[in-house]
Scaffold this motif. Sequence first.
Motif, PDB file in Angstrom:
ATOM      1  N   UNK A  79      55.629  23.973 -11.280  1.00  0.00           N
ATOM      2  CA  UNK A  79      54.487  24.803 -10.877  1.00  0.00           C
ATOM      3  C   UNK A  79      53.292  24.586 -11.805  1.00  0.00           C
ATOM      4  N   UNK A  80      53.565  24.484 -13.101  1.00  0.00           N
ATOM      5  CA  UNK A  80      52.483  24.249 -14.063  1.00  0.00           C
ATOM      6  C   UNK A  80      51.867  22.873 -13.831  1.00  0.00           C
ATOM      7  N   UNK A  81      52.703  21.872 -13.598  1.00  0.00           N
ATOM      8  CA  UNK A  81      52.177  20.531 -13.332  1.00  0.00           C
ATOM      9  C   UNK A  81      51.323  20.508 -12.070  1.00  0.00           C
ATOM     10  N   UNK A  82      51.798  21.202 -11.027  1.00  0.00           N
ATOM     11  CA  UNK A  82      51.025  21.272  -9.784  1.00  0.00           C
ATOM     12  C   UNK A  82      49.692  21.964  -9.987  1.00  0.00           C
ATOM     13  N   UNK A  83      49.698  23.062 -10.751  1.00  0.00           N
ATOM     14  CA  UNK A  83      48.452  23.785 -11.017  1.00  0.00           C
ATOM     15  C   UNK A  83      47.493  22.907 -11.823  1.00  0.00           C
ATOM     16  N   UNK A  84      47.996  22.191 -12.805  1.00  0.00           N
ATOM     17  CA  UNK A  84      47.140  21.302 -13.598  1.00  0.00           C
ATOM     18  C   UNK A  84      46.587  20.158 -12.749  1.00  0.00           C
ATOM     19  N   UNK A  85      47.398  19.617 -11.833  1.00  0.00           N
ATOM     20  CA  UNK A  85      46.920  18.550 -10.952  1.00  0.00           C
ATOM     21  C   UNK A  85      45.801  19.071 -10.056  1.00  0.00           C
ATOM     22  N   UNK A  86      45.982  20.274  -9.505  1.00  0.00           N
ATOM     23  CA  UNK A  86      44.924  20.869  -8.679  1.00  0.00           C
ATOM     24  C   UNK A  86      43.662  21.124  -9.500  1.00  0.00           C
ATOM     25  N   UNK A  87      43.828  21.534 -10.739  1.00  0.00           N
ATOM     26  CA  UNK A  87      42.681  21.775 -11.611  1.00  0.00           C
ATOM     27  C   UNK A  87      41.927  20.471 -11.875  1.00  0.00           C
ATOM     28  N   UNK A  88      42.671  19.394 -12.123  1.00  0.00           N
ATOM     29  CA  UNK A  88      42.023  18.103 -12.342  1.00  0.00           C
ATOM     30  C   UNK A  88      41.292  17.617 -11.087  1.00  0.00           C
ATOM     31  N   UNK A  89      41.889  17.819  -9.918  1.00  0.00           N
ATOM     32  CA  UNK A  89      41.223  17.432  -8.672  1.00  0.00           C
ATOM     33  C   UNK A  89      39.958  18.264  -8.487  1.00  0.00           C
TER      34      UNK A  89
END
Length: 102
Positions: A79-89
Amino acid sequence: MTREDMLARLIAQASTEGGELITLRAIVEEASELGATRVLDRLGLADASAQDDIDELRELLSAWRDAKASAWKAMVAWLVRGALALLLVGIAMRLGLGGLLQ
């Protein structure tokens, strides 16, 4: 002499002699031992291999708890990785780098 017989004799002694403290303590001790033995019999834990069974159950429960904790940790990490990926996008889109994403 069985525990039932001992308990019956102690109760008879208490009724004839009066309830002395030592007699009452002996009654409580014999009654609790008898009750514990009955419970272990009903649960099927009165045999010689009962300790091994309990040890195995404890190991199984410990393994279950470890697996559950690992699963939660893995889920939180994803979940943290997904949130960070969305933040980077989102940051890339804000900076006008959306063309690079296509």
